[in-house]
Design a protein around this motif. Sequence first.
Motif, PDB file in Angstrom:
ATOM      1  N   PHE A  56       0.852  -1.181   0.000  1.00  0.00           N
ATOM      2  CA  PHE A  56       0.000   0.000   0.000  1.00  0.00           C
ATOM      3  C   PHE A  56       0.894   1.239   0.000  1.00  0.00           C
ATOM      4  O   PHE A  56       1.994   1.220   0.556  1.00  0.00           O
ATOM      5  N   ASN A  57       0.432   2.314  -0.631  1.00  0.00           N
ATOM      6  CA  ASN A  57       1.176   3.568  -0.604  1.00  0.00           C
ATOM      7  C   ASN A  57       1.284   4.067   0.826  1.00  0.00           C
ATOM      8  O   ASN A  57       0.367   3.883   1.630  1.00  0.00           O
ATOM      9  N   ALA A  58       2.398   4.696   1.155  1.00  0.00           N
ATOM     10  CA  ALA A  58       2.597   5.242   2.491  1.00  0.00           C
ATOM     11  C   ALA A  58       1.548   6.319   2.761  1.00  0.00           C
ATOM     12  O   ALA A  58       1.168   7.074   1.868  1.00  0.00           O
ATOM     13  N   THR A  98     -12.338 -12.905   6.366  1.00  0.00           N
ATOM     14  CA  THR A  98     -13.206 -11.748   6.133  1.00  0.00           C
ATOM     15  C   THR A  98     -12.750 -10.506   6.897  1.00  0.00           C
ATOM     16  O   THR A  98     -13.268  -9.418   6.665  1.00  0.00           O
ATOM     17  N   ASN A  99     -11.786 -10.664   7.802  1.00  0.00           N
ATOM     18  CA  ASN A  99     -11.262  -9.520   8.552  1.00  0.00           C
ATOM     19  C   ASN A  99      -9.771  -9.736   8.803  1.00  0.00           C
ATOM     20  O   ASN A  99      -9.357 -10.072   9.904  1.00  0.00           O
ATOM     21  N   ARG A 100      -8.990  -9.546   7.770  1.00  0.00           N
ATOM     22  CA  ARG A 100      -7.539  -9.694   7.889  1.00  0.00           C
ATOM     23  C   ARG A 100      -6.969  -8.471   8.598  1.00  0.00           C
ATOM     24  O   ARG A 100      -7.518  -7.375   8.509  1.00  0.00           O
ATOM     25  N   LEU A 101      -5.819  -8.677   9.234  1.00  0.00           N
ATOM     26  CA  LEU A 101      -5.196  -7.594   9.985  1.00  0.00           C
ATOM     27  C   LEU A 101      -3.731  -7.426   9.597  1.00  0.00           C
ATOM     28  O   LEU A 101      -3.034  -8.406   9.349  1.00  0.00           O
ATOM     29  N   LEU A 102      -3.295  -6.173   9.563  1.00  0.00           N
ATOM     30  CA  LEU A 102      -1.883  -5.822   9.436  1.00  0.00           C
ATOM     31  C   LEU A 102      -1.407  -5.446  10.835  1.00  0.00           C
ATOM     32  O   LEU A 102      -2.098  -4.707  11.546  1.00  0.00           O
ATOM     33  N   ALA A 103      -0.235  -5.918  11.244  1.00  0.00           N
ATOM     34  CA  ALA A 103       0.290  -5.616  12.572  1.00  0.00           C
ATOM     35  C   ALA A 103       1.547  -4.782  12.447  1.00  0.00           C
ATOM     36  O   ALA A 103       2.341  -4.957  11.516  1.00  0.00           O
ATOM     37  N   GLY A 104       1.738  -3.895  13.432  1.00  0.00           N
ATOM     38  CA  GLY A 104       2.950  -3.086  13.478  1.00  0.00           C
ATOM     39  C   GLY A 104       4.164  -3.971  13.718  1.00  0.00           C
ATOM     40  O   GLY A 104       4.061  -5.032  14.351  1.00  0.00           O
ATOM     41  N   THR A 105       5.309  -3.537  13.219  1.00  0.00           N
ATOM     42  CA  THR A 105       6.518  -4.350  13.344  1.00  0.00           C
ATOM     43  C   THR A 105       7.475  -3.842  14.422  1.00  0.00           C
ATOM     44  O   THR A 105       8.424  -4.538  14.777  1.00  0.00           O
ATOM     45  N   GLY A 108       6.605  -3.383  20.861  1.00  0.00           N
ATOM     46  CA  GLY A 108       5.649  -2.678  21.711  1.00  0.00           C
ATOM     47  C   GLY A 108       4.424  -2.151  20.983  1.00  0.00           C
ATOM     48  O   GLY A 108       3.442  -1.766  21.621  1.00  0.00           O
ATOM     49  N   ASN A 109       4.437  -2.091  19.685  1.00  0.00           N
ATOM     50  CA  ASN A 109       3.282  -1.603  18.930  1.00  0.00           C
ATOM     51  C   ASN A 109       2.299  -2.758  18.740  1.00  0.00           C
ATOM     52  O   ASN A 109       2.565  -3.706  18.015  1.00  0.00           O
ATOM     53  N   THR A 110       1.168  -2.664  19.412  1.00  0.00           N
ATOM     54  CA  THR A 110       0.148  -3.725  19.328  1.00  0.00           C
ATOM     55  C   THR A 110      -1.028  -3.322  18.436  1.00  0.00           C
ATOM     56  O   THR A 110      -2.017  -4.038  18.366  1.00  0.00           O
ATOM     57  N   THR A 111      -0.910  -2.200  17.753  1.00  0.00           N
ATOM     58  CA  THR A 111      -1.982  -1.717  16.885  1.00  0.00           C
ATOM     59  C   THR A 111      -2.087  -2.600  15.641  1.00  0.00           C
ATOM     60  O   THR A 111      -1.080  -3.055  15.103  1.00  0.00           O
ATOM     61  N   THR A 112      -3.321  -2.832  15.210  1.00  0.00           N
ATOM     62  CA  THR A 112      -3.553  -3.547  13.957  1.00  0.00           C
ATOM     63  C   THR A 112      -4.416  -2.684  13.043  1.00  0.00           C
ATOM     64  O   THR A 112      -5.176  -1.835  13.511  1.00  0.00           O
ATOM     65  N   ILE A 113      -4.267  -2.912  11.748  1.00  0.00           N
ATOM     66  CA  ILE A 113      -5.061  -2.198  10.746  1.00  0.00           C
ATOM     67  C   ILE A 113      -5.800  -3.243   9.920  1.00  0.00           C
ATOM     68  O   ILE A 113      -5.177  -4.155   9.369  1.00  0.00           O
ATOM     69  N   PRO A 114      -7.129  -3.142   9.828  1.00  0.00           N
ATOM     70  CA  PRO A 114      -7.879  -4.125   9.048  1.00  0.00           C
ATOM     71  C   PRO A 114      -7.675  -3.934   7.539  1.00  0.00           C
ATOM     72  O   PRO A 114      -7.511  -2.807   7.067  1.00  0.00           O
ATOM     73  N   ASP A 163       4.796   3.306  11.730  1.00  0.00           N
ATOM     74  CA  ASP A 163       5.374   1.962  11.747  1.00  0.00           C
ATOM     75  C   ASP A 163       5.143   1.335  10.374  1.00  0.00           C
ATOM     76  O   ASP A 163       4.403   1.890   9.551  1.00  0.00           O
ATOM     77  N   VAL A 164       5.732   0.222  10.127  1.00  0.00           N
ATOM     78  CA  VAL A 164       5.430  -0.574   8.945  1.00  0.00           C
ATOM     79  C   VAL A 164       4.500  -1.682   9.420  1.00  0.00           C
ATOM     80  O   VAL A 164       4.874  -2.480  10.278  1.00  0.00           O
ATOM     81  N   TYR A 165       3.288  -1.712   8.886  1.00  0.00           N
ATOM     82  CA  TYR A 165       2.286  -2.701   9.275  1.00  0.00           C
ATOM     83  C   TYR A 165       2.252  -3.788   8.204  1.00  0.00           C
ATOM     84  O   TYR A 165       2.190  -3.484   7.013  1.00  0.00           O
ATOM     85  N   SER A 166       2.288  -5.044   8.637  1.00  0.00           N
ATOM     86  CA  SER A 166       2.370  -6.110   7.639  1.00  0.00           C
ATOM     87  C   SER A 166       1.700  -7.400   8.103  1.00  0.00           C
ATOM     88  O   SER A 166       1.373  -7.572   9.273  1.00  0.00           O
ATOM     89  N   SER A 167       1.530  -8.282   7.155  1.00  0.00           N
ATOM     90  CA  SER A 167       1.029  -9.645   7.355  1.00  0.00           C
ATOM     91  C   SER A 167       1.559 -10.456   6.183  1.00  0.00           C
ATOM     92  O   SER A 167       1.874  -9.896   5.126  1.00  0.00           O
ATOM     93  N   THR A 168       1.631 -11.751   6.332  1.00  0.00           N
ATOM     94  CA  THR A 168       2.012 -12.622   5.231  1.00  0.00           C
ATOM     95  C   THR A 168       0.840 -13.554   4.937  1.00  0.00           C
ATOM     96  O   THR A 168       0.457 -14.344   5.783  1.00  0.00           O
TER      97      THR A 168
END
Length: 175
Positions: A56-58, A98-105, A108-114, A163-168
């Motif tokens: 995704f674009n920054a 149906t609700n994938r999440l990206l996690a901060g890398t 200590g960052n526990t935020t997720t982005i759907p 942060d860089v939020y990611s998932s594989t």
Amino acid sequence: MNRPQRCLAFAAMVAVLGYHTPTPAAVYSNGSATAQMRVQLTILPGCTIATTPMTFNAVQGSATGPVASTASLTVVCTASTGYNIGLNAGTVPNSTETNRLLAGTLTGNTTTIPFGLFQDAGYATPWGNTQGSNTLSDAGTGVLKTYTVYGQATLSATMPAPDVYSSTVTATVYF
């Protein structure tokens, strides 16, 4: 012994050991016999799959709403082999198809982005990993086919930490 002498000695050995022109095959006229030799090659149904990353674009500042991106999947299957392409939920805990999440890398960052992955540019057909339900179906032709994966991340009014939020996500071809 110098090099020219060694080459000459080698050539002499080859001549002594029987290097000669082949003798023509003999011709026989007493009769002949034949046998059938079966030759076969079995092609089993098979497929391979490869992916490109989705980036995704920054986002900077206080952007909200959806952020879109695409990735590609390439599949090669033997001709007339039916197959389904599935995308799993990803590696972030609590992600679902149906609700994938990206996690901060960052530590200590526990935020997720759907985010969602879709089979169409209108984001109407979710792409999951359940055959017969939300996978993409096709049949092999023996040549490479390319499919576009449409992604959409959702940013809320509360902007997450930088942060860089990611998932594989694992792509699977079932055949």
